[in-house]
Design an enzyme around this catalytic site. Structure first.
Site, PDB file in Angstrom:
ATOM      1  CD  GLU A  71     -12.727   1.151  -7.626  1.00 35.34           C
ATOM      2  OE1 GLU A  71     -13.322   1.536  -6.473  1.00 35.34           O
ATOM      3  OE2 GLU A  71     -11.759   1.822  -8.309  1.00 35.34           O
ATOM      4  CG  HIS A  74     -12.168   1.813  -2.230  1.00 36.53           C
ATOM      5  ND1 HIS A  74     -11.420   2.323  -1.354  1.00 36.53           N
ATOM      6  CD2 HIS A  74     -11.728   2.064  -3.399  1.00 36.53           C
ATOM      7  CE1 HIS A  74     -10.714   3.494  -2.020  1.00 36.53           C
ATOM      8  NE2 HIS A  74     -10.756   3.040  -3.197  1.00 36.53           N
TER       9      HIS A  74
HETATM   10 ZN   LIG Z   1      -9.812   4.300  -4.822  1.00 35.55          ZN
END
Ligand SMILES: [Zn+2]
Length: 526
Positions: A71, A74
């Site tokens: 995450e 990202h």
């Molecule tokens: Zn992802």
């Protein structure tokens, strides 16, 4: 918002490490999102990895680290640079998946994350993408919301990250990092497409190698052209290599579990040929060619292509070369990832009828835990052998003999730690549906099991827990009789629990069978 990240690398600062790698700072508060989503998805995160990697607790910790790192990644792949349209979804998910392994590897190097890439995503990519009804990584013209949603799949995540791993194998970590810096800085707070990324890598390749790199004659300078064959075509190649004198003949074809149709790729091969003077692997490019012949300055005794399994393709050889590979494997010649790849390819080629099934089993028999730096070859073997379940179901005698063979390797030959052997045996039994066969084998070899596990309470109870799923009087009687007449050491309580479970199962069926039948019969389903 606008968190100032720690610049230190290491357990205390995964985000700091990313900043160090990508030369860009974190400016959003997605950290919160990363932590908040964990409990939702936690149940589905348990993975099967042999216990050589440590306890289940370690695995859970590892999985949590992977989700958080994914995450956080990202922030760069998705937030700082966003794909122009959903057809390039892989620019987000494949990079987040690949960098999650790099990030966790920095966080805890003892987890061997880079060695797990093959079994964690390359193997899944090879499996999913061997179907005619797979799809290319870049789905041109995708517009329907449900179609877009369906792109969050194994191809975007696993084939995508396998391609980045392959790219890294060709251009190297340094060029990969440099290319990402060019890409992220050039497109910061804007949109980008796959070709922008490949151009950045080519630029970085030229900048660093200046035509004098290790394989400067490679088409790595024009990655858009090379990568197009991988991102816009469905499936991947099977490369077959044949030795004739001092020549290596390569041939590529589209790989499908159920073959139909042709395509070709532009691909690199790293070849391992036994040349004592030149231990470096040799590079060969299949430049959109179906076949190619390479001349060596010596006659090789064997060849192994796709060193470290960095390429996203399967490999096949002549039977005699496979036999050489088995011999070398017995001498501990290959590392874990190469062994995992050889086993995966051999079992899969046998599955489609292109290789005699004796080859993968011969390879499997050479596995010795102490010679390998990870348990991935065992994980792959057990998964692949479990796929033989339909064959086992049709031929009881062969099934019994197969179980006997597996147990000989696991328990008799000292190739694997006994604590790992029982875990692998239990997983194999559940996965292959051979519970009854395995339990029968246990009962026939009780003295041997007792000698090994009699004084290991945790494992002994795993064994006596085994028959708990039986549900007939016959099985209850034979299990009771067995437990009453054999030493159970620390597995005694679990043995009684197993008997109680079988009793409960029998009663459960008795209480419910009639009313269940009536309920289903009378239920109106509109
Ligand atoms: Zn992802």
């Amino acid at each position: 918002n606008h968190t100032r990240p720690d610049t230190a690398c290491g357990p205390e600062a995964v985000g700091g490490c990313y900043r160090d790698v990508f030369d860009e700072s974190v400016v959003m508060s997605t950290y919160l999102v990363a932590f908040a989503i964990l409990p939702l998805d936690y149940g589905s995160l348990t993975r099967e990895v042999p216990t050589k990697y440590g306890s289940v607790k370690t695995l859970e910790k590892q999985n949590v680290a992977e989700v958080i790192t994914h995450e956080i990644a990202h922030q760069w792949f998705g937030n700082i640079v966003t794909m122009t349209w959903w057809d390039d979804l892989w620019l987000n998910e494949a990079f987040a998946t690949f960098t999650q392994f790099i990030g966790v590897d920095v966080y805890n190097p003892t987890w061997n994350m880079m060695d797990r890439c093959y079994v964690e995503f390359v193997m899944n990519a090879l499996q999913t993408d061997s179907m005619l009804h797979s799809h290319p990584i870049i789905m041109a013209g995708v517009s329907d919301p449900s179609e877009i949603e369906s792109l969050f799949d194994d191809i975007s995540y696993f084939k995508g990250s396998s391609l980045i791993r392959m790219l890294e194998g060709v251009i190297g970590r340094r060029v990969l990092k440099e290319g990402l810096m060019i890409y992220l800085n050039r497109f910061a707070w804007r949109n980008a497409a796959s070709k922008d990324l490949f151009e950045a890598f080519s630029e970085a390749y030229r900048k660093i190698n200046q035509n004098s790199g290790a394989h400067s004659n490679s088409p790595a300078e024009n990655l858009t052209r090379v990568m197009d064959t991988w991102t816009t075509q469905v499936n991947y190649p099977l490369v077959t290599v044949r030795i004739s004198g001092n020549r290596l003949h390569f041939r590529q074809e589209r790989f499908l579990l159920y073959p139909n149709g042709t395509q070709i790729w532009e691909s690199h091969q790293t070849n391992h040929v036994p040349d004592r003077q030149n231990p470096e692997p040799m590079w060969t490019w299949l430049d959109l060619e179906e076949s190619k012949t390479v001349e060596l300055d010596h006659t090789p005794a064997f060849v192994k292509i796709n060193l470290n399994q960095t390429g996203l393709y399967r490999c096949n050889y002549e039977f005699s070369n496979w036999q050489q590979l088995v011999k070398l494997s017995r001498q501990g010649y290959f590392g874990s990832t190469d062994m995992a790849g050889l086993l995966n390819d051999a079992f899969t080629l046998a599955y489609i009828g292109r290789l005699n099934i004796s080859v993968p089993f011969d390879l499997f028999e050479t596995l010795e835990e102490d010679r390998l730096d990870s348990g991935t070859p065992w994980t792959i073997s057990m998964r692949k052998i479990s796929e033989l379940q339909p064959l086992m179901a049709q031929d009881q005698q062969s099934a019994e003999k197969l179980v006997k063979l597996i147990f000989k390797i696991l328990f008799d030959q000292g190739q694997i730690r006994q604590t790992d052997a029982i875990t692998i045996a239990v997983k194999f039994a559940r996965r292959s549906g051979a519970l009854d066969l395995v339990w029968t084998h246990f009962t026939r070899n009780w003295d041997q099991l007792l000698k090994i596990y009699g004084h290991m309470p945790f494992l002994m109870s795993d064994i006596t827990k085994f028959p708990a799923d039986y549900y007939t009087e016959f099985d209850y009687e034979r299990t009771r009789e067995f437990f009453e007449t054999h030493s159970l050491t620390s597995g005694k309580r679990n043995a009684y629990q197993s008997l109680e479970s079988i009793r409960a199962n029998i009663a459960w069926i008795k209480h419910n069978m009639e009313s269940f039948k009536t309920f289903i019969k009378n239920k109106v389903i509109e």
